[in-house]
Design an enzyme around this catalytic site. Structure first.
Site, mmCIF file in Angstrom:
data_model
loop_
_atom_site.group_PDB
_atom_site.id
_atom_site.type_symbol
_atom_site.label_atom_id
_atom_site.label_comp_id
_atom_site.label_asym_id
_atom_site.label_seq_id
_atom_site.Cartn_x
_atom_site.Cartn_y
_atom_site.Cartn_z
ATOM 1 N N ARG A 141 45.047 50.127 36.824
ATOM 2 C CA ARG A 141 45.700 48.815 36.765
ATOM 3 C C ARG A 141 47.185 49.032 36.563
ATOM 4 N NH1 ARG A 141 44.582 43.355 33.296
ATOM 5 N NH2 ARG A 141 43.058 43.205 34.960
ATOM 6 N N HIS A 154 43.783 41.921 43.412
ATOM 7 C CA HIS A 154 42.875 42.085 42.259
ATOM 8 C C HIS A 154 41.436 42.002 42.802
ATOM 9 C CE1 HIS A 154 41.466 42.291 38.299
ATOM 10 N NE2 HIS A 154 41.760 41.085 37.838
ATOM 11 N N GLN A 162 38.076 41.267 40.805
ATOM 12 C CA GLN A 162 37.959 39.882 40.332
ATOM 13 C C GLN A 162 37.261 39.009 41.377
ATOM 14 O OE1 GLN A 162 39.241 38.337 37.253
ATOM 15 N NE2 GLN A 162 37.942 36.703 38.026
ATOM 16 N N ASP A 191 45.387 30.205 38.403
ATOM 17 C CA ASP A 191 45.751 31.419 37.660
ATOM 18 C C ASP A 191 47.042 31.085 36.907
ATOM 19 O OD1 ASP A 191 46.125 34.052 36.803
ATOM 20 O OD2 ASP A 191 46.911 34.754 38.728
ATOM 21 N N CYS A 205 40.616 33.156 36.710
ATOM 22 C CA CYS A 205 40.333 34.576 36.419
ATOM 23 C C CYS A 205 40.475 34.880 34.936
ATOM 24 C CB CYS A 205 41.255 35.462 37.248
ATOM 25 S SG CYS A 205 43.002 35.060 37.058
ATOM 26 N N ARG A 248 32.412 39.755 35.774
ATOM 27 C CA ARG A 248 33.321 40.888 35.995
ATOM 28 C C ARG A 248 32.577 42.190 35.736
ATOM 29 N NH1 ARG A 248 38.553 40.743 35.576
ATOM 30 N NH2 ARG A 248 38.317 42.609 36.845
HETATM 31 N N1 NVA Z 1 48.126 36.944 38.140
HETATM 32 C C1 NVA Z 1 47.664 37.443 36.869
HETATM 33 C C2 NVA Z 1 46.212 37.791 36.938
HETATM 34 C C3 NVA Z 1 45.600 38.211 35.639
HETATM 35 C C4 NVA Z 1 44.169 38.591 35.743
HETATM 36 C C5 NVA Z 1 48.506 38.634 36.463
HETATM 37 O O1 NVA Z 1 48.772 39.492 37.311
HETATM 38 O O2 NVA Z 1 48.918 38.699 35.305
HETATM 39 N N1 CP Z 2 40.849 38.530 34.783
HETATM 40 C C1 CP Z 2 41.316 39.699 34.300
HETATM 41 O O1 CP Z 2 41.593 40.650 35.031
HETATM 42 O O2 CP Z 2 41.397 39.734 32.953
HETATM 43 P P1 CP Z 2 42.072 40.904 32.085
HETATM 44 O O3 CP Z 2 43.543 40.867 32.365
HETATM 45 O O4 CP Z 2 41.740 40.555 30.662
HETATM 46 O O5 CP Z 2 41.482 42.214 32.499
#
Ligand code: NVA
Ligand code: CP
Length: 327
Positions: A106, A133, A136, A229, A270, A315
């Site tokens: 990540r 992502h 997800q 989101d 998400c 998830r």
């Molecule tokens: N768009 C958000 C998604 C989090 C799961 C981010 O990248 O922070």
């Molecule tokens: N939805 C998601 O990816 O959550 P986290 O950032 O908690 O992993």
């Protein structure tokens, strides 16, 4: 279907049959877990979990899924490894590839996870980049299928910042799996034009309709799923909150929008979500700009139409399917 040795970097790399296979496998593994049937056939294998951004769901999903499958895990947090600072991605990939049977990443640019995959020699899984992502989306689609019984033909509406990881990945997923996708946002928040063109080609095969609409009432009419989101994603500076609120407040998911949609419409997110002021960021932003909720109202988030916690649980089951299919 054999996905052994494959990376899971973005849905564009997978056929609709392969995506359907992963969702089916997740449902099967979920049923086994609920029935208390052990499925730890991967004993003796190990995976590395690299997180250059924070996480609750994705990290816990990889750890629980791995443990259920019998795999060991090593978590590398955003600060304590050499990655990027003292060691290149190519070198890191070859070091970890020699010790582990799979690597989750990540972080920031999609090119980083692609480079990791190029050099690792073991499957690499994208746990979120700025652009995509993909794990997800598997969870989201398993949840939609559980709720409605099917995916093809679902009217899926994404509200808000549609040019980032969630908007992009949901558009690709819908195009592949035949859900009708609507991005509802100001034009400058629509997904990248090249990606739209690519998805339009893909949609010709699946029969999905892709729409890009600025008016929330027009976009949500007949919606089966309304999804949103956060408006400022991880890694973006706090300074962008003002421009985001100015642009995206009209796209907040509220009761009026839910009532405008199909009677059976559900709300998805998400997560994490700013639906009240009970978080540090929610409180700071809310107080600064005189708001009590951001991308979704607390009323919608807590309503019976909200299936966000089922989605969050999925998830884990879907990430388990990705590990089991590829290691
Ligand atoms: N768009 C958000 C998604 C989090 C799961 C981010 O990248 O922070
Ligand atoms: N939805 C998601 O990816 O959550 P986290 O950032 O908690 O992993």
């Amino acid at each position: 279907m054999n996905l052994k040795g494959r990376n899971f970097l973005k849905l564009l790399d997978f056929t609709s049959e392969e995506i359907a296979y992963l969702i089916d496998l997740a449902a099967e593994l979920k049923a086994k877990k609920k029935a208390g049937i052990l499925h730890d056939d991967f004993r003796g294998k190990n995976i590395a979990l690299i997180f250059e951004k924070t996480s609750t769901r994705t990290r816990c999903s990889f750890e629980v899924a791995a443990h259920d499958l019998g795999l060991g895990t090593t978590y590398l947090d955003p600060k304590s490894s050499q990655i990027g600072k003292k060691e290149s991605i190519a070198d890191t990939a070859r070091v970890l590839g020699g010790m582990f049977d799979g690597i989750e990443y990540r972080g920031f640019g999609q090119e980083i996870v692609e480079a990791l995959a190029k050099y690792a020699g073991v499957p690499v899984w994208n746990g979120l980049t700025n652009e995509f992502h993909p794990t997800q989306i598997l969870a989201d689609f398993l949840t939609i299928r559980e709720h409605f019984g099917y995916l093809k033909g679902i009217n899926f509406v994404y509200m808000g910042d549609a040019r980032y990881n969630m908007g992009n990945s949901l558009m690709v997923g819908c195009a592949k799996m035949g859900l009708n996708f609507t991005a509802c946002a100001p034009e400058e928040y629509f997904p990248d034009k090249e990606l739209i063109a690519q998805c339009e080609e893909i949609a010709k095969e699946s029969g999905a309709e892709l729409r890009f609409i600025t008016d929330p009432m027009e976009a949500t009419k007949n919606a089966d799923v309304i999804y949103t989101d956060v408006w400022v994603s991880m890694g973006e500076p706090d300074e962008v909150w003002k421009e985001r609120l100015d642009a995206l407040l009209p796209y907040q998911v509220n009761k009026k929008l839910m009532d405008n949609a199909s009677e059976k419409c559900v709300f998805m997110h998400c997560l994490p979500a700013y639906h009240d002021l009970k978080t540090e960021v929610g409180k700071t932003v809310g107080e600064k700009f005189g708001l009590t909720e951001l991308e979704v109202t607390d009323e919608v988030f807590e309503s019976e139409k909200s299936i966000v916690f089922k989605e969050a649980e999925n998830r884990m089951h879907t990430i388990k399917a990705v590990i089991a299919a590829t290691v």
